[in-house]
Design a protein around this motif. Structure first.
Motif, PDB file in Angstrom:
ATOM      1  N   GLY A 106      13.677  38.001 -29.308  1.00  0.00           N
ATOM      2  CA  GLY A 106      14.412  38.127 -27.981  1.00  0.00           C
ATOM      3  C   GLY A 106      15.827  37.884 -28.261  1.00  0.00           C
ATOM      4  O   GLY A 106      16.902  38.475 -28.086  1.00  0.00           O
ATOM      5  N   ASP A 107      16.264  36.244 -28.645  1.00  0.00           N
ATOM      6  CA  ASP A 107      17.361  36.111 -28.650  1.00  0.00           C
ATOM      7  C   ASP A 107      18.071  36.667 -29.361  1.00  0.00           C
ATOM      8  O   ASP A 107      19.504  36.677 -30.018  1.00  0.00           O
ATOM      9  N   LEU A 108      16.834  36.718 -31.366  1.00  0.00           N
ATOM     10  CA  LEU A 108      17.973  37.601 -32.636  1.00  0.00           C
ATOM     11  C   LEU A 108      18.724  38.486 -31.762  1.00  0.00           C
ATOM     12  O   LEU A 108      19.073  39.129 -32.570  1.00  0.00           O
ATOM     13  N   VAL A 111      21.712  38.710 -29.771  1.00  0.00           N
ATOM     14  CA  VAL A 111      22.872  38.222 -29.916  1.00  0.00           C
ATOM     15  C   VAL A 111      23.575  39.759 -31.049  1.00  0.00           C
ATOM     16  O   VAL A 111      24.332  39.990 -31.057  1.00  0.00           O
ATOM     17  N   THR A 112      22.012  39.952 -31.396  1.00  0.00           N
ATOM     18  CA  THR A 112      22.082  41.400 -32.221  1.00  0.00           C
ATOM     19  C   THR A 112      23.221  43.057 -31.395  1.00  0.00           C
ATOM     20  O   THR A 112      24.553  42.839 -31.927  1.00  0.00           O
ATOM     21  N   VAL A 113      22.662  43.610 -30.249  1.00  0.00           N
ATOM     22  CA  VAL A 113      22.920  43.877 -29.433  1.00  0.00           C
ATOM     23  C   VAL A 113      24.410  43.437 -29.193  1.00  0.00           C
ATOM     24  O   VAL A 113      25.107  44.732 -28.821  1.00  0.00           O
ATOM     25  N   VAL A 114      24.647  42.212 -28.623  1.00  0.00           N
ATOM     26  CA  VAL A 114      25.753  42.204 -27.910  1.00  0.00           C
ATOM     27  C   VAL A 114      27.049  42.495 -28.664  1.00  0.00           C
ATOM     28  O   VAL A 114      28.368  43.169 -28.427  1.00  0.00           O
ATOM     29  N   ALA A 115      26.708  42.305 -30.101  1.00  0.00           N
ATOM     30  CA  ALA A 115      27.761  42.143 -31.383  1.00  0.00           C
ATOM     31  C   ALA A 115      27.910  43.324 -31.596  1.00  0.00           C
ATOM     32  O   ALA A 115      29.427  44.161 -31.548  1.00  0.00           O
ATOM     33  N   LEU A 116      27.321  44.528 -31.365  1.00  0.00           N
ATOM     34  CA  LEU A 116      26.736  45.968 -32.027  1.00  0.00           C
ATOM     35  C   LEU A 116      28.000  46.500 -30.703  1.00  0.00           C
ATOM     36  O   LEU A 116      28.635  47.198 -30.942  1.00  0.00           O
TER      37      LEU A 116
END
Length: 364
Positions: A106-108, A111-116
């Motif tokens: 979930g942490d990975l 981070v990915t969704v927020v950056a996208l």
């Protein structure tokens, strides 16, 4: 004893925090699907092909669905929202191992969704604000967001060496400072998100828009600042997590963690929904002047890109305009004169004038 998954599903009845987490995420992800669908429909209504910012939002939604599934598994199978003593007593120590694995995934994904989402919003700025300063700042911010994404992804993925030690504490190896990691990631995300939100404010103030339109755009900025505040609150909750009771103490953090990327996707879609909303409510687009001045930002950008550099660029969106002449007496009867200008720059005359047919422009 019943299987761990079946027993913990049964405990969902008194797991108030877990049910709240699932309910909040379910409502928000439904709004996300609706917003993304309207965004794609709005592009189709304007006959505009999908751009990079649209594709980034679609990918972010795909990863967000994956995180939504992870959160449901954490509540239903691992008892997130319940005290760890009850979880271990009912499901066994294996459930806590599974909980740590899902938290890691979930942490990975977070981070990915927020950056996208951040990259999508910045790319939207590049395509919709013609100022060179705004474009330059957007590209700089995109570089910073990409760097933070890679740094946050690798620091989270390899927080322990080997990573297996994150969910199996007895694995030989070593781990870093978890609070320092989460503080660094959250603080960086909050700062970057703040600058992403306020970046277009000077440009919006300088635009010749109606007061209602400006208020709606400023409301979008306020929503963005609210997301930044939620990230800061999430960082505060990180300090209050009890390592001896992870399933219970992480439930509040999980609710805030899901709100940030889901609201971010909705925020990124809001500025693009106007054509779809107008179609749904049967409203006609507000009349806007045809871009005929060489000082118009759209005209200047199109001229510099297509004529001076010789490159091809998708034509800027032009509204369909109908020019209606007053009724005139012609050859003994009244005939209205209508000229319709479309994005293909064809001229249709309801009079069927032979003069247009013989025009060199018409023949060209």
């Amino acid at each position: 004893m019943a299987s761990p998954s079946a027993t913990l599903v049964h405990t969902l009845g008194h797991n108030t925090l877990g049910k709240t987490d699932i309910a909040v995420q379910s409502v928000l992800i439904s709004i996300v699907f609706f917003s993304v669908g309207l965004r794609l429909w709005a592009r189709r209504l304007r006959w505009v092909s999908l751009k990079l910012n649209d594709l980034l939002i679609i990918v972010a939604t795909f990863f967000m669905v994956g995180r939504y599934v992870v959160e449901i598994l954490m509540v239903v199978l691992c008892g997130m929202g319940l005290h760890s003593t009850e979880v271990a007593q009912v499901g066994g120590s294996e459930v806590l191992v599974q909980f740590n694995e899902l938290t890691y995934a979930g942490d990975l994904l977070w981070v990915t969704v927020v950056a996208l989402v951040q990259l999508s919003i910045l790319n939207y700025y590049v395509h919709n604000f013609g100022q060179s300063t705004m474009t330059l700042l957007s590209y700089v911010m995109m570089g910073l967001c990409s760097f933070l994404w890679i740094a946050g992804l690798f620091s989270t993925a390899f927080f322990c060496t080997p990573p297996k030690r994150i969910w199996l504490a007895d694995t030989p190896g070593h781990c870093g400072d978890r609070k320092m990691l989460h503080t660094g990631v959250n603080a960086s995300e909050a700062i970057l998100s703040f600058f992403v939100v306020i970046l277009p404010i000077p440009s919006i103030r300088g635009m010749s828009l109606s007061k209602t339109r400006k208020i709606s755009l400023m409301c979008i900025q306020v929503l963005g600042l609210a997301i930044v505040a939620i990230i800061a609150i999430r960082m505060k909750i990180e300090f209050d997590l009890d390592p001896e009771d992870p399933t219970y103490s992480s439930a509040r953090k999980s609710i805030l963690s899901c709100i940030v990327p889901l609201l971010g996707i909705i925020l990124a879609c809001l500025p693009t929904l106007e054509p779809a909303i107008q179609t749904i409510f049967g409203m006609s687009a507000s009349p806007s002047p045809v871009h005929t001045s060489m000082y118009d930002p759209t005209f200047v950008r199109y001229w510099k890109t297509t004529v001076l550099s010789g490159r091809s660029l998708e034509e800027p969106e032009m509204p369909l305009v109908t020019l209606t002449q007053p009724f005139k007496a012609k050859m003994g009867y009244l005939a209205p004169g209508n000229i319709q200008v479309t994005s293909h720059w064809e001229i249709h005359s309801s009079r069927g004038s032979a003069r247009l047919d013989r025009s060199p422009v018409r023949q060209a």
